[in-house]
Design a protein around this motif. Sequence first.
Motif, mmCIF file in Angstrom:
data_model
loop_
_atom_site.group_PDB
_atom_site.id
_atom_site.type_symbol
_atom_site.label_atom_id
_atom_site.label_comp_id
_atom_site.label_asym_id
_atom_site.label_seq_id
_atom_site.Cartn_x
_atom_site.Cartn_y
_atom_site.Cartn_z
ATOM 1 N N ALA A 1 0.815 -1.220 0.000
ATOM 2 C CA ALA A 1 0.000 0.000 0.000
ATOM 3 C C ALA A 1 0.848 1.270 0.000
ATOM 4 O O ALA A 1 0.482 2.266 -0.633
ATOM 5 C CB ALA A 1 -0.941 0.002 1.194
ATOM 6 N N SER A 2 1.982 1.259 0.678
ATOM 7 C CA SER A 2 2.804 2.470 0.735
ATOM 8 C C SER A 2 3.329 2.852 -0.645
ATOM 9 O O SER A 2 3.642 4.024 -0.895
ATOM 10 C CB SER A 2 3.975 2.277 1.701
ATOM 11 O OG SER A 2 4.947 1.394 1.154
ATOM 12 N N MET A 3 3.403 1.882 -1.555
ATOM 13 C CA MET A 3 3.956 2.150 -2.878
ATOM 14 C C MET A 3 2.953 2.813 -3.814
ATOM 15 O O MET A 3 3.281 3.090 -4.973
ATOM 16 C CB MET A 3 4.521 0.876 -3.502
ATOM 17 C CG MET A 3 5.747 0.359 -2.776
ATOM 18 S SD MET A 3 6.656 -0.908 -3.695
ATOM 19 C CE MET A 3 7.404 0.086 -4.999
ATOM 20 N N GLU A 4 1.750 3.082 -3.334
ATOM 21 C CA GLU A 4 0.869 3.936 -4.127
ATOM 22 C C GLU A 4 1.471 5.331 -4.248
ATOM 23 O O GLU A 4 1.224 6.030 -5.237
ATOM 24 C CB GLU A 4 -0.522 4.017 -3.490
ATOM 25 C CG GLU A 4 -1.348 2.754 -3.669
ATOM 26 C CD GLU A 4 -2.813 2.970 -3.322
ATOM 27 O OE1 GLU A 4 -3.305 4.101 -3.517
ATOM 28 O OE2 GLU A 4 -3.451 2.015 -2.841
ATOM 29 N N HIS A 5 2.286 5.730 -3.252
ATOM 30 C CA HIS A 5 2.843 7.076 -3.255
ATOM 31 C C HIS A 5 4.348 7.104 -2.986
ATOM 32 O O HIS A 5 4.937 8.179 -2.907
ATOM 33 C CB HIS A 5 2.133 7.942 -2.210
ATOM 34 C CG HIS A 5 0.644 7.982 -2.377
ATOM 35 N ND1 HIS A 5 0.034 8.586 -3.447
ATOM 36 C CD2 HIS A 5 -0.351 7.456 -1.618
ATOM 37 C CE1 HIS A 5 -1.283 8.446 -3.345
ATOM 38 N NE2 HIS A 5 -1.541 7.774 -2.245
ATOM 39 N N ARG A 6 4.966 5.928 -2.849
ATOM 40 C CA ARG A 6 6.403 5.856 -2.599
ATOM 41 C C ARG A 6 7.027 4.848 -3.548
ATOM 42 O O ARG A 6 6.406 3.852 -3.897
ATOM 43 C CB ARG A 6 6.693 5.404 -1.160
ATOM 44 C CG ARG A 6 6.453 6.450 -0.093
ATOM 45 C CD ARG A 6 6.414 5.823 1.295
ATOM 46 N NE ARG A 6 7.332 4.684 1.435
ATOM 47 C CZ ARG A 6 8.485 4.725 2.093
ATOM 48 N NH1 ARG A 6 8.880 5.836 2.664
ATOM 49 N NH2 ARG A 6 9.237 3.657 2.191
ATOM 50 N N ALA A 7 8.269 5.094 -3.940
ATOM 51 C CA ALA A 7 8.934 4.216 -4.899
ATOM 52 C C ALA A 7 9.538 2.978 -4.249
ATOM 53 O O ALA A 7 9.984 2.063 -4.956
ATOM 54 C CB ALA A 7 10.017 4.981 -5.654
ATOM 55 N N VAL A 8 9.553 2.940 -2.911
ATOM 56 C CA VAL A 8 10.110 1.774 -2.208
ATOM 57 C C VAL A 8 9.114 1.301 -1.154
ATOM 58 O O VAL A 8 8.350 2.101 -0.605
ATOM 59 C CB VAL A 8 11.468 2.104 -1.545
ATOM 60 C CG1 VAL A 8 12.518 2.410 -2.590
ATOM 61 C CG2 VAL A 8 11.326 3.275 -0.579
ATOM 62 N N PRO A 9 9.110 -0.002 -0.850
ATOM 63 C CA PRO A 9 8.166 -0.539 0.133
ATOM 64 C C PRO A 9 8.690 -0.384 1.544
ATOM 65 O O PRO A 9 9.853 -0.029 1.768
ATOM 66 C CB PRO A 9 8.099 -2.017 -0.250
ATOM 67 C CG PRO A 9 9.495 -2.307 -0.730
ATOM 68 C CD PRO A 9 9.944 -1.062 -1.451
#
Length: 345
Positions: free
Chosen positions: A284-292
């Motif tokens: 889910a964090s990768m909807e707005h970030r390039a890394v998990p």
Amino acid sequence: MKTKIYGTIGPACCDTEMLVHLFEKGMTGIRINLSHADLEEADAWISGIHSAWSRLHDGTPEILIDLRGPELRIGTLGAERLLKEGDGLSLVADGQNNLFDPTEIPVPGTLLVALAPGQEILLDDGRIALKVEEQFRCGSSVAVECTVVRGGVLKSGKSIAAPGVEIQTPTLTERDYRNLARVKQCRITGVMLPFVRNQEDLKNLKEALINEDAGDIRIFAKIENLQGMEHLGELLPHCDEIVIARGDLGNAMPLAKLPCAQEEIAAQCRKHGRAFMVVTQMLASMEHRAVPTRAEVSDIFRAVQQGAASVMLTGETAVGEYPLEAMEVLVDTVREAEWYLEERR
């Protein structure tokens, strides 16, 4: 057998070239969410999926459709709404709301009559929480006054959950039947049924598929409520794969219990030889970030360790800012987990 890896198509990845890149990264199939549209409206997407697949592989790609089923969703809003903690608002029957009144939220009428003061209502996979203050009736019309307990931005079509409230709704909606009538010509390979409650839901879906001369299409039973968990044993013979759909399932119980529920469902599937999928917020964090996050890759490893036949990305590929990067992380983590677990045998 390798774990299958699905993405979800949406505005962020519907371009044919983007789909080619997703398949190159290792995506093995794709989901079309029909909660917000009809299959007829997805013709261009389906054409793009087949075109992208054919540039890399022979045969037909795996395309799953996710029906509306007996789920509850927000109706049409004139614009997205920012709900702030402490705000008051009214829940009204879908279609009876003023589209541009920021204090009115359209919901299914069957939900309104079941709500009582003090009831918790969770919107958008629990991101937003409301508390029912009072129910009002005027003839056949019902409205419910609520207070926002946890705020956020609300958009049309987002999920609704009312923990502990059972609402009798049909297995399939009119829209679902229209979509099922097109599955064969669209070369759909699997149908996901949300909020499965008992074996009758799955039998109803199977009958509808047979009526459309599509009885060979695979059925994916989504476990998203306590009824589905309680009746898991009777569901297994009537589906091809169980889906541990952690978004709404996490609304049906305290979140601390969700990992235990996932383990219990996985154990029952392993015991009876039924394939299962793990889905929702895997990256889910990768909807707005390039890394998990470290927790996310550990979650993926755990799903493979539990024996998942497949895993899936949803918003990460459908609307996220980094669909390719998210798919690459999912594929790499799954394959690394498979290698590690095989080496340890």
